[in-house]
Design a protein around this motif. Sequence first.
Motif, PDB file in Angstrom:
ATOM      1  N   LEU B  24       0.849  -1.198   0.000  1.00 11.51           N
ATOM      2  CA  LEU B  24       0.000   0.000   0.000  1.00 11.51           C
ATOM      3  C   LEU B  24       0.889   1.256   0.000  1.00 11.51           C
ATOM      4  N   CYS B  25       1.963   1.225   0.812  1.00  7.65           N
ATOM      5  CA  CYS B  25       2.895   2.362   0.846  1.00  7.65           C
ATOM      6  C   CYS B  25       3.555   2.541  -0.526  1.00  7.65           C
ATOM      7  N   LEU B  27       2.363   1.645  -3.438  1.00 12.30           N
ATOM      8  CA  LEU B  27       1.359   2.175  -4.375  1.00 12.30           C
ATOM      9  C   LEU B  27       1.174   3.680  -4.171  1.00 12.30           C
ATOM     10  N   PHE B  28       1.140   4.071  -2.906  1.00 11.47           N
ATOM     11  CA  PHE B  28       0.985   5.498  -2.586  1.00 11.47           C
ATOM     12  C   PHE B  28       2.165   6.292  -3.168  1.00 11.47           C
ATOM     13  N   MET B  31       1.981   6.268  -7.095  1.00 10.70           N
ATOM     14  CA  MET B  31       0.903   7.126  -7.600  1.00 10.70           C
ATOM     15  C   MET B  31       1.279   8.604  -7.415  1.00 10.70           C
ATOM     16  N   SER B  32       1.913   8.911  -6.279  1.00 12.45           N
ATOM     17  CA  SER B  32       2.337  10.297  -6.037  1.00 12.45           C
ATOM     18  C   SER B  32       3.363  10.710  -7.092  1.00 12.45           C
ATOM     19  N   ASN B  34       3.742   9.521 -10.012  1.00 17.14           N
ATOM     20  CA  ASN B  34       3.091   9.609 -11.326  1.00 17.14           C
ATOM     21  C   ASN B  34       2.421  10.970 -11.522  1.00 17.14           C
ATOM     22  N   VAL B  52       2.284  -1.171 -10.689  1.00 15.59           N
ATOM     23  CA  VAL B  52       1.049  -0.873  -9.955  1.00 15.59           C
ATOM     24  C   VAL B  52       0.118  -2.087  -9.981  1.00 15.59           C
TER      25      VAL B  52
END
Lengths: 424, 170
Positions: B24-25, B27-28, B31-32, B34, B52
């Motif tokens: 989860l970290c 992915l966070f 995404m940030s 990106n 992802v």
Amino acid sequence: MTAALIFAGLIFLIMMGVPIAIALGAVSLVAMADNLPALGLMAQRMYSSTTGFTLLAIPFFILAGNLMNTGGITEKIFRFAKASVSHYWGGLGQVNILASMIFSGMSGAAVADAAGLGKIEVKAMVDDGYDPEFAGAVTAASSTIGPVVPPSIPFVIYGSLTGVSVGKLFLAGMVPGVLMAIAMAVAVNLISRKRNYPRRPKAGYGEWWASFKDAILALLTPLIIIGGILGGWFTPTEAAVIACIYALLLSTFVYKELTWRKLLHILEDTLLHTVRVMFIMATAGFFGWVLTLNQVPQTLVSGLTTVTQSPTLLMLIMIGVLLILGMFLEGIAVILICVPIFIPVVAFIGMDPIQFGVVMILASMIGLLSPPVGMCLYAVASISNVKVTALSREVLPYILGIFLVMLMVAFIPAISLSATYLIE
Amino acid sequence: MMDAIHMLDRWICRIMGALAVALLCLLFFLMSCNVIARFVPVFSMGWFDEIVELSFAWMVFATAAVLWRHKAHPSIDILEGMLEGQRARYVVSILIDLVNICFLLAFTWYSYSLVMNASASSPIFQIPRKLFYVIMPVTGAYMTTVSLFFFVDHIRGLLAPGAVDDTPSH
């Protein structure tokens, strides 16, 4: 016949206590018993139903809500709402609704609102002389504004199932969300006059300004999310990440209430709430595929249209089914089960799927407040020490309000669709 | 023997839980990056999608297994509540276990077949598709095993003289 057996089996398993995800998967397996080679696609269907990019918005909107709940942001929102509207009839009840409305613009889950902001709201109302049942009912009802006002997790799920733009769905929820808040405010006003609940003196300008300054950074969150999507700067999924970054920065550097231990707890809680939904989505993806393979949606459409061809009656039948299912299933499960069945009917009556999406989410919000399985009723009952039965009686006027808003959305397309023209 | 199984179970749960939090970290973070890369295009993230997808799938199924262990997947417990303290509740629990085991066995088998038949790789990092899918049979097997233990527990409860069910609901 196949359709009837599938649904009877599904309801039987769910009522027996089989986890919803497994019930969906198990009836799908049985329905495919005569077509074993096709079952080879089962795992593929489950995998692809949980890995769509749009669905990544779910953990991040839950994370944003949890960060706001733990990072001290909710208290500031509550203080601001209190300084703004507590002088009206049903003072803290109105505060409760306004605070939930603001919180709705940051989080997409009703239960996050009920369990987080709800604790502060119920305590403040009971301390101020309101009956705990009334305080709990307003809190439970106002928390359902969350998934209607953008951002919204049910809209993300509906969008991923139907291929409808999630950004447009978010915008479509704005006016109905405001109407819900107005309907609830009217109900609080009437009940408070009847029971003579206390009114607070109007907050002075200085007090209001202090609370506004305190909350301004938190109040910017909905503007960032909606403005970003409207301006085309980021997608709803990216908006969820931006909301998380913003909440993380606020609670760490501005309000300084977030510790490593709290952060770990928040991450675990986010995972729990995300995957409770995502695992159902996985098996619902398989279930939807089995329904299509067995031509269940087509059968239902032809069955319904032999009963009536009237769009109004078909709409009322769908609403009835949604409300009955909502009494027994979680809102997300109702959406996952009903979307593959109802979308062909919606196409048949020529309704915009965005408008129907809002109707469906409003119906599932009524489900959150309806016994025996109203999740928000249980969340609030546990924080307010009020029995669910007492709460479910007290919440009826607010359910009526949401029901009226739902009928308006169902039969007046402009209520939901007018805002969607803001984006291409 | 049972102590060793319990310890192994605790470790499996801890490892999967920690893996899910870490993903989860990740992915966070991804995404940030990106979003930042869109506005400040100083680095390319063409590889973003495949990492992802891999992280998201592993996070979902690993957490699903941990939730399964703790009976935390949503279910309607009205019937179990009505039968609280009665022996009949064991019968219902056993039936539920049987449905769970049947589905989980099918899930494990068909996801194992999917892994075995997958031959493609991701376009940039050349990650085999098998790696994307392998989390499903692994967690499926774990959930099936856990369900078998629940099943045996409920059978024991049903057969024990004068016992009442104290199993926590789902």
